[in-house]
Design an enzyme around this catalytic site. Structure first.
Site, PDB file in Angstrom:
ATOM      1  CB  CYS A   1      -3.060  18.960 -17.594  1.00 17.78           C
ATOM      2  SG  CYS A   1      -2.344  19.033 -19.222  1.00 17.78           S
TER       3      CYS A   1
ATOM      4  CB  THR B   1       6.625  -3.901  10.631  1.00 13.43           C
ATOM      5  OG1 THR B   1       6.816  -5.309  10.540  1.00 13.43           O
ATOM      6  CG2 THR B   1       7.406  -3.351  11.814  1.00 13.43           C
TER       7      THR B   1
ATOM      8  N   GLY C   1      -1.443  12.075   7.182  1.00 13.47           N
ATOM      9  CA  GLY C   1      -0.420  12.900   7.823  1.00 13.47           C
ATOM     10  C   GLY C   1       0.007  14.109   7.005  1.00 13.47           C
TER      11      GLY C   1
END
Ligand SMILES: *Cc1c(COP(=O)(O)O)cnc(C)c1O
Length: 406
Positions: free
Chosen positions: A333, A246, A209
């Site tokens: 880094c 869920t 997403g």
């Protein structure tokens, strides 16, 4: 440089790392934090009220990929989707037929590379295909690497660091011809290329997403109907018994809104971002001893990745941040390692060049003014850093020579 304070503006140019949630996505999510808070597995009305939007979201994601709703599973992120697809499919193949060979590429996201390495510790062998200096897998080399033990091919759709787009339909065709399951990590590709899992012979596809203006912590995995894939997350009967937990209904609704928005506007996005990217590339390459990483032709419309001789990527990022520009570098880094990016090494760059990298990635909220500002700031900062760099002195006096990599 100090006189430019009046020009100070904020430019977020790290959309390959994450994106801002769009207002439309947020709007689609809010009802599930307010009135529709039921558990979609509950039988009473409040639960069932959340069930319908969940199935609607599944149908939306499926439609955007050319898949069927029962081929879409919601997950907690792109990393989970990659883990599930690769481990679940490889182990299922091994159990059914003893096959224990995986083919991937050298420059996959760590969600794929580290998953393949985990399977190597379980006894799988893994071929890491060369991606060449242009950052592109050759389908012929893939075909040559296939053996009668090959259980799975996993090749990313578009690289997150250098933005190169792979010949996915050709790779899918090779895999289909040899009857080998094909997974692709399409996290960076969604919204930038037209994807049709059936036409492109993709058996599994991961998405996330937060790379497409939905929230972090939600993803999806497409699994072609009938492909044997082991359950990855044991638990309740959610996701047709395949993935317990869920459902995060709010985030899933946000994801569906985001993917609909992203795929409905691919052509407009490409048309808007490509000139911005190309102007950026043209301007940056005027800096002496700079290079573009990866093919310019087969690359994401919003991605530009560069290396500069005689520069430390981290210092460049810090100075850019002071000018309001958020960008990223290939070197890891932040994770406490000074190793340069495996992606930049995979396209044949030496450590010294790979260390001087800069990735700028645009999303739906960037503008041409952002490009102009970046082009004003970056050359000044490069000059300032080079003025302080012993390596740059050595390069200029010819003591070391990296020009063949430029
Ligand atoms: C961001 C990214 C991932 C990981 O997704 P998360 O949702 O952050 O776990 C995997 N693959 C690629 C190519 C990515 O860019």
């Amino acid at each position: 440089m100090d006189g430019s304070q009046s020009n100070f503006r904020k430019v977020y140019a790290d959309n390959a790392a994450t994106t801002a949630v769009s207002p439309e996505v947020l709007g689609a999510m809010l009802p599930f934090y307010k009135e529709i808070y039921g558990n979609p597995s509950s039988l009473y009305a409040l639960g069932q009220e959340a069930k319908a939007p969940l199935e609607e979201a599944r149908a939306t994601v499926a439609a955007c990929l050319g898949a069927k709703p029962n081929e879409i599973y919601f997950t907690s992120c792109g990393t989970e989707s990659d883990n599930w697809a690769i481990k679940g499919c490889a182990r299922a193949q091994q159990k059914r037929s003893g096959k224990n060979h995986i083919i991937t590429s050298a420059f996959e996201h760590h969600a794929v590379l580290h998953t393949c390495q985990a399977l190597e510790r379980e006894g799988f062998t893994v071929t890491y295909l060369d991606v060449h200096s242009n950052g592109i897998v050759d389908p012929k080399e893939l075909e040559a690497a296939i053996t009668d033990q090959t259980a799975l091919v996993t090749i990313m759709y578009a690289n997150n660091e250098i933005g190169t787009i792979q010949p996915i339909a050709e790779i899918g065709e090779v895999c289909k011809r040899h009857n080998i399951p094909f997974h692709t990590d399409a996290v960076q590709a969604i919204g930038n290329v037209h994807i049709d899992v059936k036409a492109q012979n993709i058996d599994m596809l991961s998405l996330s997403g937060h790379k497409i203006h939905a929230p972090k912590g939600v993803g999806a995995l497409y699994i072609r109907a009938g492909l044997p894939v082991q359950t990855f997350m044991d638990g309740g009967a959610q996701e047709r018994n395949k993935r317990g937990g869920t459902e995060n209904v709010a985030a899933i609704a946000g994801l569906a809104t985001a993917i609909r928005r992203a795929t409905d506007s691919i052509d407009q996005r490409v048309a808007r971002l490509t000139p911005m990217r190309d102007k950026l590339i043209e301007g940056i390459l005027k800096i002496e001893r700079s290079r573009l990483n990866g093919s310019q032709e087969h690359r994401l419309p919003g991605n530009a990745s560069f290396c500069f001789q005689g520069i430390e990527g981290e210092s460049l990022l810090l100075l850019l941040d002071m000018k309001g520009i958020s960008a990223s570098s290939g070197s890891a880094c932040t994770s406490g390692s000074l190793d340069p990016s495996h992606v930049l090494l995979s396209i044949g760059l030496p450590h010294e060049v790979a260390h001087g990298s800069l990735r700028l990635s645009f999303g739906d909220y960037n503008t041409m003014e952002d490009v102009d500002y970046i082009l004003e700031v970056v050359p000044q900062i490069i000059q300032r850093l080079r003025n302080m760099s012993p390596l740059w002195d050595a390069i200029q006096t010819g003591k070391v020579d990296y020009d063949r990599f430029m």
